[in-house]
Design an enzyme around this catalytic site. Structure first.
Site, PDB file in Angstrom:
ATOM      1  N   ASP A 185      41.247  34.227  40.344  1.00 24.56           N
ATOM      2  CA  ASP A 185      41.712  32.861  40.090  1.00 24.56           C
ATOM      3  C   ASP A 185      40.723  31.954  40.794  1.00 24.56           C
ATOM      4  O   ASP A 185      40.753  31.842  42.026  1.00 24.56           O
ATOM      5  CB  ASP A 185      43.136  32.681  40.629  1.00 24.56           C
ATOM      6  CG  ASP A 185      43.716  31.313  40.296  1.00 24.56           C
ATOM      7  OD1 ASP A 185      42.949  30.407  39.918  1.00 24.56           O
ATOM      8  OD2 ASP A 185      44.948  31.163  40.434  1.00 24.56           O
ATOM      9  N   HIS A 236      48.785  33.868  46.437  1.00 23.42           N
ATOM     10  CA  HIS A 236      47.691  33.084  47.019  1.00 23.42           C
ATOM     11  C   HIS A 236      46.879  33.954  47.974  1.00 23.42           C
ATOM     12  O   HIS A 236      46.594  33.559  49.107  1.00 23.42           O
ATOM     13  CB  HIS A 236      48.225  31.831  47.708  1.00 23.42           C
ATOM     14  CG  HIS A 236      48.712  30.806  46.739  1.00 23.42           C
ATOM     15  ND1 HIS A 236      49.498  29.743  47.097  1.00 23.42           N
ATOM     16  CD2 HIS A 236      48.522  30.685  45.402  1.00 23.42           C
ATOM     17  CE1 HIS A 236      49.772  29.016  46.016  1.00 23.42           C
ATOM     18  NE2 HIS A 236      49.191  29.565  44.979  1.00 23.42           N
ATOM     19  N   ASP A 264      31.224  19.889  67.439  1.00 22.12           N
ATOM     20  CA  ASP A 264      30.676  18.711  66.759  1.00 22.12           C
ATOM     21  C   ASP A 264      30.339  18.989  65.292  1.00 22.12           C
ATOM     22  O   ASP A 264      29.536  18.297  64.686  1.00 22.12           O
ATOM     23  CB  ASP A 264      29.440  18.181  67.505  1.00 22.12           C
ATOM     24  CG  ASP A 264      28.364  19.240  67.620  1.00 22.12           C
ATOM     25  OD1 ASP A 264      28.618  20.397  67.226  1.00 22.12           O
ATOM     26  OD2 ASP A 264      27.267  18.908  68.102  1.00 22.12           O
ATOM     27  N   HIS A 324      50.772  23.613  35.427  1.00 21.94           N
ATOM     28  CA  HIS A 324      50.888  22.362  36.190  1.00 21.94           C
ATOM     29  C   HIS A 324      49.825  21.387  35.684  1.00 21.94           C
ATOM     30  O   HIS A 324      48.885  21.785  34.990  1.00 21.94           O
ATOM     31  CB  HIS A 324      50.686  22.651  37.687  1.00 21.94           C
ATOM     32  CG  HIS A 324      49.464  23.476  37.978  1.00 21.94           C
ATOM     33  ND1 HIS A 324      48.201  22.932  38.071  1.00 21.94           N
ATOM     34  CD2 HIS A 324      49.284  24.821  38.137  1.00 21.94           C
ATOM     35  CE1 HIS A 324      47.315  23.894  38.300  1.00 21.94           C
ATOM     36  NE2 HIS A 324      47.946  25.062  38.338  1.00 21.94           N
ATOM     37  N   GLU A 375      44.964  32.418  32.836  1.00 26.10           N
ATOM     38  CA  GLU A 375      45.126  30.967  33.030  1.00 26.10           C
ATOM     39  C   GLU A 375      44.004  30.195  32.353  1.00 26.10           C
ATOM     40  O   GLU A 375      42.829  30.401  32.652  1.00 26.10           O
ATOM     41  CB  GLU A 375      45.127  30.653  34.538  1.00 26.10           C
ATOM     42  CG  GLU A 375      45.184  29.165  34.848  1.00 26.10           C
ATOM     43  CD  GLU A 375      45.334  28.872  36.328  1.00 26.10           C
ATOM     44  OE1 GLU A 375      44.867  29.672  37.156  1.00 26.10           O
ATOM     45  OE2 GLU A 375      45.926  27.815  36.646  1.00 26.10           O
ATOM     46  N   TYR A 421      53.732  40.368  37.839  1.00 25.85           N
ATOM     47  CA  TYR A 421      53.341  40.991  39.105  1.00 25.85           C
ATOM     48  C   TYR A 421      54.382  42.044  39.456  1.00 25.85           C
ATOM     49  O   TYR A 421      55.553  41.712  39.651  1.00 25.85           O
ATOM     50  CB  TYR A 421      53.267  39.927  40.210  1.00 25.85           C
ATOM     51  CG  TYR A 421      52.526  38.700  39.752  1.00 25.85           C
ATOM     52  CD1 TYR A 421      51.149  38.608  39.857  1.00 25.85           C
ATOM     53  CD2 TYR A 421      53.218  37.635  39.140  1.00 25.85           C
ATOM     54  CE1 TYR A 421      50.464  37.498  39.397  1.00 25.85           C
ATOM     55  CE2 TYR A 421      52.544  36.519  38.666  1.00 25.85           C
ATOM     56  CZ  TYR A 421      51.166  36.461  38.802  1.00 25.85           C
ATOM     57  OH  TYR A 421      50.491  35.365  38.339  1.00 25.85           O
ATOM     58  N   GLU A 472      49.410  29.360  32.365  1.00 25.44           N
ATOM     59  CA  GLU A 472      49.090  30.510  33.210  1.00 25.44           C
ATOM     60  C   GLU A 472      50.268  31.438  33.479  1.00 25.44           C
ATOM     61  O   GLU A 472      50.677  31.621  34.625  1.00 25.44           O
ATOM     62  CB  GLU A 472      48.524  30.024  34.536  1.00 25.44           C
ATOM     63  CG  GLU A 472      49.368  28.961  35.254  1.00 25.44           C
ATOM     64  CD  GLU A 472      48.818  28.629  36.647  1.00 25.44           C
ATOM     65  OE1 GLU A 472      48.580  29.581  37.409  1.00 25.44           O
ATOM     66  OE2 GLU A 472      48.643  27.446  36.940  1.00 25.44           O
ATOM     67  N   HIS A 476      46.449  20.961  41.712  1.00 31.99           N
ATOM     68  CA  HIS A 476      47.839  20.641  41.326  1.00 31.99           C
ATOM     69  C   HIS A 476      47.874  19.119  41.294  1.00 31.99           C
ATOM     70  O   HIS A 476      48.120  18.470  42.308  1.00 31.99           O
ATOM     71  CB  HIS A 476      48.847  21.237  42.318  1.00 31.99           C
ATOM     72  CG  HIS A 476      48.761  22.743  42.371  1.00 31.99           C
ATOM     73  ND1 HIS A 476      49.053  23.471  43.485  1.00 31.99           N
ATOM     74  CD2 HIS A 476      48.396  23.652  41.422  1.00 31.99           C
ATOM     75  CE1 HIS A 476      48.869  24.774  43.227  1.00 31.99           C
ATOM     76  NE2 HIS A 476      48.479  24.893  41.986  1.00 31.99           N
ATOM     77  N   ASP A 507      40.606  25.413  36.832  1.00 29.39           N
ATOM     78  CA  ASP A 507      41.563  26.349  37.453  1.00 29.39           C
ATOM     79  C   ASP A 507      41.779  27.481  36.455  1.00 29.39           C
ATOM     80  O   ASP A 507      42.609  27.361  35.557  1.00 29.39           O
ATOM     81  CB  ASP A 507      42.860  25.597  37.763  1.00 29.39           C
ATOM     82  CG  ASP A 507      43.905  26.490  38.408  1.00 29.39           C
ATOM     83  OD1 ASP A 507      43.571  27.610  38.820  1.00 29.39           O
ATOM     84  OD2 ASP A 507      45.078  26.036  38.503  1.00 29.39           O
ATOM     85  N   HIS A 538      56.254  32.663  39.153  1.00 27.19           N
ATOM     86  CA  HIS A 538      55.879  31.240  39.182  1.00 27.19           C
ATOM     87  C   HIS A 538      56.009  30.621  37.792  1.00 27.19           C
ATOM     88  O   HIS A 538      56.143  31.323  36.794  1.00 27.19           O
ATOM     89  CB  HIS A 538      54.444  31.050  39.697  1.00 27.19           C
ATOM     90  CG  HIS A 538      53.404  31.806  38.913  1.00 27.19           C
ATOM     91  ND1 HIS A 538      52.958  31.397  37.674  1.00 27.19           N
ATOM     92  CD2 HIS A 538      52.723  32.946  39.176  1.00 27.19           C
ATOM     93  CE1 HIS A 538      52.049  32.231  37.224  1.00 27.19           C
ATOM     94  NE2 HIS A 538      51.895  33.204  38.102  1.00 27.19           N
ATOM     95  N   ARG A 583      47.450  37.803  35.595  1.00 23.42           N
ATOM     96  CA  ARG A 583      47.651  36.379  35.257  1.00 23.42           C
ATOM     97  C   ARG A 583      46.498  35.989  34.351  1.00 23.42           C
ATOM     98  O   ARG A 583      45.363  36.443  34.546  1.00 23.42           O
ATOM     99  CB  ARG A 583      47.690  35.510  36.513  1.00 23.42           C
ATOM    100  CG  ARG A 583      47.839  34.027  36.216  1.00 23.42           C
ATOM    101  CD  ARG A 583      48.293  33.185  37.423  1.00 23.42           C
ATOM    102  NE  ARG A 583      47.333  33.094  38.510  1.00 23.42           N
ATOM    103  CZ  ARG A 583      47.407  33.755  39.650  1.00 23.42           C
ATOM    104  NH1 ARG A 583      48.417  34.575  39.881  1.00 23.42           N
ATOM    105  NH2 ARG A 583      46.481  33.609  40.580  1.00 23.42           N
TER     106      ARG A 583
HETATM  107  N1  GLY Z   1      44.845  28.287  41.491  1.00 22.57           N
HETATM  108  C1  GLY Z   1      46.119  27.770  41.787  1.00 22.57           C
HETATM  109  C2  GLY Z   1      47.007  27.786  40.617  1.00 22.57           C
HETATM  110  O1  GLY Z   1      46.724  28.454  39.654  1.00 22.57           O
HETATM  111  O2  GLY Z   1      47.966  27.080  40.575  1.00 22.57           O
HETATM  112 MN    MN Z   2      46.911  26.917  38.167  1.00 19.99          MN
HETATM  113 MN    MN Z   3      44.793  29.188  39.253  1.00 23.08          MN
END
Ligand code: GLY
Ligand code: MN
Ligand code: MN
Length: 439
Positions: A262, A245, A41, A356, A409, A390, A386, A363, A273, A352, A407
């Protein structure tokens, strides 16, 4: 009570205007998110649906916004839970329709259980019905039932809407360009998240586990009134930085390793982000610094490419170019720059795209290309910048680079003159990061 939510009303009016443009008006129905059970519950913390929140700001579950646009003008309706003394004793305050109508600036408000019956009246003889399609399965079913209920009255001389339109098409376009209120909230989400990254840099120690750093982030979010994370925080030390991730956040960290964080809070529905990568022991090693400086150079070059009038894809190409040249210089890939870019061999370390849209969803809503044509950046858009590198251990990669993952960002608002970096308060240069890592 005074209506303090004119900007929500303005967004509903903009939706009504767009409905008139598409189908000479109609009926829009936008539900909030369903509550979701966690176990027995216990429910997951409730978060309103982003589209619903955008149009109403109304925080409670079991609610829907209805906008009617026709030749006579527009009506804004809210359906929400009734006041309930017993439930409010257990679960807390509910606005109830009367207060909600006043406070959230609606023309009419009704109890949520009246929704289906009311919609059966409201949907009659409308040219079109606008609602999210394919977002919530139970809602799709409810909409089909609504249409069938109206169709069943055909002998009384009424018709159901001819067109059923996914309202997200209109709302996504609107959400892509942030209004002044949204920009304020995103500035705040970034300020809080920047403070959290600074706190993580200052407090992280060799021997800590990643979740201890996560606790420092959450501390800063909550104390500043950001009650949720925008997405699960990634606290990735050493080799974990190469898992994009990464979720476990439980590894013990050592001196000499990098920590990639991140993490961003959600503040009043809006996401930050931010990624920073810093040395657990406070000082970059030589190879770590080389990769860091490369990613930083790519990030600066990307930022320079964010301005009105350019294609969304442009800054991604900039990141590819700078990083690919860097990999060539470091001997991580071979060939000419054009060959490396054309064959995509550099992608082995880049993994990547460079960013975005950002807004209520990390996103965020909005197309990147419209019928094959890239979106052009316009003032009010918010995007992340970003780039990352890697390097997983592999036989054909010199060991000196193994397990380095970096990274960087930032969150960036496109302005008339170029852009505003909302993340500027988060240390980024090698010197600033090392200074923030007081050990
Ligand atoms: N934290 C997810 C991204 O950077 O897209
Ligand atoms: Mn991002
Ligand atoms: Mn991010």
């Amino acid at each position: 009570m005074k209506n303090t939510r004119q900007f929500h009303r303005d967004r509903r009016s903009a939706l009504a205007l767009a409905m008139r443009g598409h189908t000479e008006g109609g009926l829009a129905i936008v539900p909030t998110a369903p509550e979701v059970a966690r176990n027995r519950d216990t429910l997951y913390p409730f978060r309103p649906d982003s589209y619903f929140h955008y149009l109403s700001g109304f925080p409670e579950p079991e609610a829907a916004v209805v906008v009617i646009a026709d030749g006579d003008g527009e009506r804004h309706l809210l359906f929400c839970r009734d006041k309930d003394a017993e439930r409010e004793t257990w679960d807390g305050f509910r606005y109830g329709p009367d207060a909600a109508r006043e406070i959230f600036g609606f023309d009419e408000a009704y109890a949520y259980p009246e929704l289906d019956a009311k919609l059966r009246e409201l949907a009659v003889d409308r040219p079109a019905l606008y609602t999210p399609l394919g977002l919530f399965e139970a809602w799709d079913h409810r909409i089909v039932q609504l249409l069938n209920a109206v169709r069943a009255q055909v002998r009384t001389g009424v018709a159901a809407p001819d067109a059923v339109v996914d309202v997200r098409g209109i709302l996504d376009d609107m959400r892509l360009v942030k209004d002044a209120h949204e920009i304020e909230l995103m500035r705040r989400a970034n300020a809080i998240s920047s403070a959290a990254h600074r706190r993580a840099m200052a407090r992280t120690r060799p021997g800590w586990r990643e979740y201890q750093v996560e606790a420092e982030l959450v501390h800063e979010f909550l104390r500043a009134g950001a009650l949720a994370v925008a997405y699960p925080s990634i606290v990735a030390s050493g080799p974990n930085a190469c898992v994009l991730h990464y979720r476990e956040n439980d590894r013990e960290m050592s001196d000499g390793e990098l920590l990639l964080i991140d993490a961003g809070c959600e503040y009043q529905g809006y996401a930050a982000d931010i990624t920073r990568t810093f040395p657990v022991g406070g000082r970059f090693t030589g190879p770590q610094k080389e990769i860091y400086e490369l990613v930083l150079a790519a990030q600066h070059a990307c930022l320079d490419a964010v301005k009105p009038g350019v294609d969304f894809h442009d800054y991604h190409k900039v990141a590819d170019r700078v990083l690919a040249q860097g990999y060539l210089d470091l001997g991580l890939v071979t060939g000419t720059l054009d060959e490396v870019l054309e064959t995509g061999t550099f992608r082995r370390f880049s993994l990547h795209r460079a960013g975005h849209w950002l807004g209520m969803d990390v996103h965020d809503a909005g197309l990147y290309q419209v019928k094959g044509v890239p979106q052009k950046l316009v003032p009010g858009m918010v995007l992340t910048v970003e780039p990352g590198t890697y390097i997983r251990p592999a036989d054909d990669v010199p060991e000196t680079w193994w397990s380095i993952g970096v990274r960087i960002e930032d969150d960036v608002l496109v302005t008339a003159g170029g852009h505003e970096n909302l993340t500027a308060a988060t240390p980024k240069s090698v010197a600033d990061v090392e200074a923030a890592c007081t050990r």
